[in-house]
Design an enzyme around this catalytic site. Sequence first.
Site, PDB file in Angstrom:
ATOM      1  N   CYS A 114       1.130  -0.182  -6.065  1.00 11.85           N
ATOM      2  CA  CYS A 114       1.359   1.257  -6.217  1.00 11.85           C
ATOM      3  C   CYS A 114       0.332   1.936  -7.121  1.00 11.85           C
ATOM      4  O   CYS A 114       0.143   3.152  -7.051  1.00 11.85           O
ATOM      5  CB  CYS A 114       2.771   1.524  -6.724  1.00 11.85           C
ATOM      6  SG  CYS A 114       4.060   0.912  -5.608  1.00 11.85           S
ATOM      7  N   HIS A 251       2.763   8.901  -9.213  1.00 15.48           N
ATOM      8  CA  HIS A 251       3.166   8.003  -8.127  1.00 15.48           C
ATOM      9  C   HIS A 251       4.597   8.353  -7.745  1.00 15.48           C
ATOM     10  O   HIS A 251       5.454   8.562  -8.601  1.00 15.48           O
ATOM     11  CB  HIS A 251       3.069   6.547  -8.592  1.00 15.48           C
ATOM     12  CG  HIS A 251       3.724   5.580  -7.668  1.00 15.48           C
ATOM     13  ND1 HIS A 251       3.490   5.574  -6.310  1.00 15.48           N
ATOM     14  CD2 HIS A 251       4.629   4.590  -7.903  1.00 15.48           C
ATOM     15  CE1 HIS A 251       4.218   4.618  -5.752  1.00 15.48           C
ATOM     16  NE2 HIS A 251       4.914   4.014  -6.696  1.00 15.48           N
ATOM     17  N   ASN A 281       8.472   6.073  -1.142  1.00 17.40           N
ATOM     18  CA  ASN A 281       7.410   5.415  -1.911  1.00 17.40           C
ATOM     19  C   ASN A 281       6.386   4.855  -0.926  1.00 17.40           C
ATOM     20  O   ASN A 281       6.669   3.898  -0.211  1.00 17.40           O
ATOM     21  CB  ASN A 281       8.021   4.294  -2.759  1.00 17.40           C
ATOM     22  CG  ASN A 281       7.002   3.581  -3.629  1.00 17.40           C
ATOM     23  OD1 ASN A 281       5.796   3.728  -3.438  1.00 17.40           O
ATOM     24  ND2 ASN A 281       7.479   2.790  -4.568  1.00 17.40           N
TER      25      ASN A 281
END
Length: 324
Positions: A114, A251, A281
Amino acid sequence: MVMRSVIVGCGSYLPARVLTNDDLAKMVDTSDEWITQRTGIRSRHIAAEGEMTSDLALAAAKAALAHGNVAVDELDLIVLATATPDQTFPATAAKVQAALGMTRGAAFDVQAVCSGFIYALSVADNFIKAGQARTVLVIGAETFSRILDWNDRATCVLFGDGAGAVVLRAEEGEGTAADRGILSTHLHSDGRHHDLLYVDGGPSSTQTVGHVRMAGQEVFKHAVVNLAEVVGEALEANGLTPADLNWLVPHQANRRIIENTGRKLKMDPAQVVMTVDHHGNTSAASIPLALCEAVADGRIQRGELVLLEAMGGGFTWGAALVRF
């Protein structure tokens, strides 16, 4: 004078298929209310059968080049962040390079899950600072749906597919925080936390791709602490305070983590770009997707100060301070 990496183009791509929380409730024991309350996610995009990470990356790359009015033959380098490459090798970046018709320079992948886009941005920025490249395409692209256990309700509800890209160009600056471009990047990792967020497969271990496994509560705790620290580090390195920021582009993992970071910075919620509700996500793609959405709708303007931050498996985490 110093060399700055200025974002001149921004582009994104999302697969056509949208998977809602209600759709997921038909697949696993969950509900729209359960998912929304805990994560803020309402829907996510899922790549079509045969649609690969390189396809998503290529579409985002073309959009970024068009937005920046940059020709393919101007590119010196492609840095692509992904944890879901098309193949073990070659690099997905090389496939994008070929598909774009780029026959000079170099292309390679970066893997920091990520945090991948922040890592890729840092690599590209340092190539520009070192004089090894003048125009760089940085991409974050993922097909996380391919490594999910669709029977594990703790993880399958969280992730989506997508790609975002920016074009960086070398421009001279004064060396102050008033310069346009990337002011600084800050990277960290701590491999001791491997077992809290990982994929249970790989070429040299199981010879399979494997599935995402996560200890959600522990990851949440680390994210809150690590992100606050790296955000402070980025501001301090540039002699700035949270009051100087125009935008936070985090993020997109969890609404509560994002809101917590915004509160710590004393930022108006309207200054925090949030796409987790409709993207989920998307790992390395989440920051460029969010950035490009806010650029496209006119929120982020030239000259504004933007803070990017992320944390991912590894653990990895990092931040980039950019004057757009």
